[in-house]
Design a protein around this motif. Structure first.
Motif, PDB file in Angstrom:
ATOM      1  N   ALA A 101      31.405  45.207  68.388  1.00 58.61           N
ATOM      2  CA  ALA A 101      32.852  45.396  68.228  1.00 58.61           C
ATOM      3  C   ALA A 101      33.215  46.870  68.304  1.00 58.61           C
ATOM      4  N   GLN A 102      32.399  47.717  67.717  1.00 62.20           N
ATOM      5  CA  GLN A 102      32.661  49.163  67.785  1.00 62.20           C
ATOM      6  C   GLN A 102      32.556  49.680  69.210  1.00 62.20           C
ATOM      7  N   ALA A 103      31.751  49.007  70.041  1.00 67.72           N
ATOM      8  CA  ALA A 103      31.635  49.407  71.446  1.00 67.72           C
ATOM      9  C   ALA A 103      32.833  48.956  72.272  1.00 67.72           C
ATOM     10  N   GLY A 104      33.654  48.053  71.707  1.00 69.32           N
ATOM     11  CA  GLY A 104      34.848  47.621  72.419  1.00 69.32           C
ATOM     12  C   GLY A 104      34.979  46.129  72.633  1.00 69.32           C
ATOM     13  N   ALA A 105      33.997  45.335  72.161  1.00 71.24           N
ATOM     14  CA  ALA A 105      34.091  43.880  72.300  1.00 71.24           C
ATOM     15  C   ALA A 105      35.128  43.337  71.318  1.00 71.24           C
ATOM     16  N   THR A 106      35.913  42.370  71.769  1.00 71.33           N
ATOM     17  CA  THR A 106      36.866  41.694  70.890  1.00 71.33           C
ATOM     18  C   THR A 106      36.127  40.622  70.109  1.00 71.33           C
ATOM     19  N   ARG A 107      36.181  40.719  68.790  1.00 70.41           N
ATOM     20  CA  ARG A 107      35.435  39.787  67.941  1.00 70.41           C
ATOM     21  C   ARG A 107      36.352  38.673  67.446  1.00 70.41           C
ATOM     22  N   LEU A 108      35.937  37.425  67.691  1.00 75.47           N
ATOM     23  CA  LEU A 108      36.718  36.257  67.285  1.00 75.47           C
ATOM     24  C   LEU A 108      35.827  35.330  66.461  1.00 75.47           C
ATOM     25  N   THR A 109      36.413  34.714  65.427  1.00 73.93           N
ATOM     26  CA  THR A 109      35.663  33.806  64.568  1.00 73.93           C
ATOM     27  C   THR A 109      36.219  32.395  64.711  1.00 73.93           C
ATOM     28  N   GLY A 110      35.364  31.490  65.134  1.00 68.90           N
ATOM     29  CA  GLY A 110      35.792  30.120  65.329  1.00 68.90           C
ATOM     30  C   GLY A 110      34.681  29.283  65.913  1.00 68.90           C
ATOM     31  N   THR A 111      34.956  28.033  66.181  1.00 71.15           N
ATOM     32  CA  THR A 111      33.974  27.083  66.691  1.00 71.15           C
ATOM     33  C   THR A 111      34.268  26.739  68.141  1.00 71.15           C
ATOM     34  N   LYS A 129      38.961  29.832  63.037  1.00 70.12           N
ATOM     35  CA  LYS A 129      38.523  29.601  61.662  1.00 70.12           C
ATOM     36  C   LYS A 129      39.665  29.763  60.670  1.00 70.12           C
ATOM     37  N   THR A 130      40.534  30.726  60.886  1.00 70.67           N
ATOM     38  CA  THR A 130      41.597  31.010  59.921  1.00 70.67           C
ATOM     39  C   THR A 130      42.710  29.975  59.977  1.00 70.67           C
ATOM     40  N   SER A 131      43.202  29.691  61.171  1.00 67.77           N
ATOM     41  CA  SER A 131      44.351  28.792  61.307  1.00 67.77           C
ATOM     42  C   SER A 131      43.965  27.330  61.486  1.00 67.77           C
ATOM     43  N   GLY A 132      42.741  27.081  61.955  1.00 68.42           N
ATOM     44  CA  GLY A 132      42.326  25.721  62.251  1.00 68.42           C
ATOM     45  C   GLY A 132      42.879  25.193  63.562  1.00 68.42           C
ATOM     46  N   GLU A 133      43.607  26.020  64.282  1.00 66.57           N
ATOM     47  CA  GLU A 133      44.235  25.595  65.533  1.00 66.57           C
ATOM     48  C   GLU A 133      43.286  25.766  66.718  1.00 66.57           C
ATOM     49  N   GLU A 134      43.497  24.934  67.736  1.00 70.99           N
ATOM     50  CA  GLU A 134      42.779  25.135  68.992  1.00 70.99           C
ATOM     51  C   GLU A 134      43.414  26.301  69.743  1.00 70.99           C
ATOM     52  N   LYS A 135      42.565  27.195  70.247  1.00 73.14           N
ATOM     53  CA  LYS A 135      43.055  28.334  71.006  1.00 73.14           C
ATOM     54  C   LYS A 135      42.305  28.416  72.332  1.00 73.14           C
ATOM     55  N   ARG A 136      42.912  29.106  73.300  1.00 73.36           N
ATOM     56  CA  ARG A 136      42.365  29.217  74.650  1.00 73.36           C
ATOM     57  C   ARG A 136      42.120  30.677  74.986  1.00 73.36           C
ATOM     58  N   LEU A 137      40.983  30.918  75.602  1.00 77.74           N
ATOM     59  CA  LEU A 137      40.653  32.243  76.094  1.00 77.74           C
ATOM     60  C   LEU A 137      40.478  32.173  77.605  1.00 77.74           C
ATOM     61  N   ALA A 138      41.342  32.842  78.328  1.00 83.77           N
ATOM     62  CA  ALA A 138      41.199  32.907  79.780  1.00 83.77           C
ATOM     63  C   ALA A 138      40.106  33.908  80.124  1.00 83.77           C
ATOM     64  N   THR A 139      39.214  33.522  81.008  1.00 80.49           N
ATOM     65  CA  THR A 139      38.087  34.391  81.332  1.00 80.49           C
ATOM     66  C   THR A 139      37.602  34.132  82.750  1.00 80.49           C
ATOM     67  N   LYS A 140      36.844  35.065  83.271  1.00 79.08           N
ATOM     68  CA  LYS A 140      36.222  34.886  84.576  1.00 79.08           C
ATOM     69  C   LYS A 140      34.826  34.263  84.449  1.00 79.08           C
ATOM     70  N   LEU A 141      34.094  34.683  83.409  1.00 75.23           N
ATOM     71  CA  LEU A 141      32.730  34.211  83.209  1.00 75.23           C
ATOM     72  C   LEU A 141      32.488  33.891  81.736  1.00 75.23           C
ATOM     73  N   VAL A 142      31.502  33.031  81.489  1.00 81.70           N
ATOM     74  CA  VAL A 142      31.109  32.667  80.128  1.00 81.70           C
ATOM     75  C   VAL A 142      29.602  32.881  79.981  1.00 81.70           C
ATOM     76  N   ILE A 143      29.195  33.534  78.905  1.00 87.18           N
ATOM     77  CA  ILE A 143      27.781  33.617  78.538  1.00 87.18           C
ATOM     78  C   ILE A 143      27.571  32.700  77.348  1.00 87.18           C
ATOM     79  N   GLY A 144      26.723  31.686  77.512  1.00 83.36           N
ATOM     80  CA  GLY A 144      26.402  30.767  76.427  1.00 83.36           C
ATOM     81  C   GLY A 144      25.200  31.273  75.662  1.00 83.36           C
ATOM     82  N   ALA A 145      25.438  31.779  74.450  1.00 82.74           N
ATOM     83  CA  ALA A 145      24.366  32.288  73.597  1.00 82.74           C
ATOM     84  C   ALA A 145      24.436  31.584  72.249  1.00 82.74           C
ATOM     85  N   ASP A 146      24.654  30.280  72.300  1.00 85.19           N
ATOM     86  CA  ASP A 146      24.950  29.505  71.091  1.00 85.19           C
ATOM     87  C   ASP A 146      23.789  28.637  70.624  1.00 85.19           C
TER      88      ASP A 146
END
Length: 392
Positions: A101-111, A129-146
């Motif tokens: 995050a300090q390097a510039g990554a946006t940190r999000l908490t959720g499932t 995690k905070t609101s319990g709502e479904e949210k969408r992130l528009a992106t070009k690529l996804v890295i699955g590290a889960d």
């Protein structure tokens, strides 16, 4: 719009996010809060150097590894010219996330829930995690590290739903003072079918605490009872239990890490845990780094085939080590008789030196052909029972 969304922010995901952010790429890092993976916590000197790990993250410095056979034979292997660092994943993982995050990554908490695609592009859907709502992130690529049971991998990458794994369980306990059976500068690895019929148990010091656990692929084994038995054998029953954790650990890298479109896997999700040893932190962080490299290359070139670079780069350096370790696991973890022979083999000074040189530097040592020849002959003699398991 993000260039990359990293799903999962353990050592692999956090490393990928940090590398991408430092390259000026818009990256979001999505992680569930509070999850701690069961892990012995060992990190070799190469990891400390390659990933700039500060001294304050090293909670213990290990100078000896003890191998314990089914009959109780103990072989102490000194770690020459250095030490193996130990980290507590509760604090180490968070350190890596904060650094990303300090390097510039946006940190999000959720499932993480799923990936959706439409004319506007790729979207990562998650539950905040905070609101319990479904949210969408528009992106070009996804890295699955889960993780080993990666939801990204199961739904997005061919073969991602068939990854083999062992179940690991450990208890973090309050460490005792040094005793006849516990040494705060020694890692104990227990090869005993009574603890694990197909893997091993461990007692790894973490400074003020210690990790005591085991792993197995056998469904019928009671992991908690096996760990209780291990604690009793190590004289650690009365030590206060701080926390308990369990999780799958993959056994084999996947044949494919990307979907040929917009997803690439990293770390446990790609299966990069070393056979035989179960070592994962170093390989997870390397996996995150090569996934970031592949994502950056794909973004720069516009060629989705560049996502294949992640697996190609990783295997170029580590395939042979994984192959050798897998062969050793297949040969020696089958029975207590084989485990007894394996510990007997560990008496050999050449085995000790070459094993830890390879571990510390993360590559096979080729500079001693006669030592390799002697080890090969001893190995063959043990596997064919030409020498008794008790012979040193």
């Amino acid at each position: 719009m993000f260039d990359v969304v990293v799903v999962g922010a353990g050592p692999s995901g956090a490393t990928a996010a940090e590398d991408l952010a430092r390259s000026g790429i818009r990256v979001a890092m999505l992680d569930r809060e509070g999850r701690i993976k069961p892990c012995g916590g060992a990190i070799p000197p190469r990891l400390i150097a390659d990933f700039d790990i500060p001294d304050e993250q090293i909670v213990a410095r290990i100078t000896t590894a003890r191998m314990i056979s089914p009959t109780g034979r103990a072989v102490d292997i000194p770690i020459e010219n250095g030490f193996v660092g130990m980290v507590d994943r509760e604090h180490f993982d968070e350190f890596l996330r904060v650094r990303a995050a300090q390097a510039g990554a946006t940190r999000l908490t959720g499932t993480y829930l799923r990936i959706e695609r439409d004319d506007a592009g790729t979207h990562v859907i998650y539950r905040d995690k905070t609101s319990g709502e479904e949210k969408r992130l528009a992106t070009k690529l996804v890295i699955g590290a889960d993780g080993a049971r990666s939801r990204v991998g199961r739904t997005e990458v061919p073969g991602g739903d068939k990854i083999p794994y062992v179940l690991a369980y450990h208890e973090i306990i309050e460490a005792p003072a040094k005793t006849a059976v516990y040494d705060p500068e020694r890692c104990d690895v227990i090869y005993d079918g009574a603890i694990s019929p197909d893997f091993y148990g461990w007692v790894f010091p973490h400074g003020k605490s210690a990790s005591v656990g085991m792993g197995t692929e056998v469904d019928s084994v009671d992991l908690k009872q096996a760990t209780a038995d291990l604690r009793a054998a190590a004289g650690l029953t009365d030590c206060r239990t701080i926390r308990r954790e369990g999780a799958p650990i993959p056994l084999k890298p996947l044949d494919r890490w990307d979907n040929g479109r917009d997803v690439v896997l990293a770390g446990d999700a790609a299966g990069v845990v070393a056979p035989s040893s179960g070592e994962g932190i170093y390989y997870a962080m390397v996996g995150g780094r090569v996934a970031a490299t592949a994502a950056a290359a794909c973004l720069a070139s516009g060629r989705v085939r560049d996502l294949k670079l992640a697996r190609q780069l990783f295997m170029k350096e580590h395939k042979m080590v994984f192959r050798v370790l897998a062969s050793m696991q297949n040969a020696y973890y089958r029975s207590d008789e084989r485990r007894e022979r394996f510990v007997s083999l560990c008496h050999d000074i050449d085995v000790q030196r070459l094993t830890f040189e390879a571990y510390m530097n993360k590559k096979l040592v080729r500079a001693r052909p006669m030592a390799h020849l002697k080890i090969g002959l001893k190995n063959l003699a043990h596997l064919t029972r030409l020498i008794p398991a008790s012979r040193v």
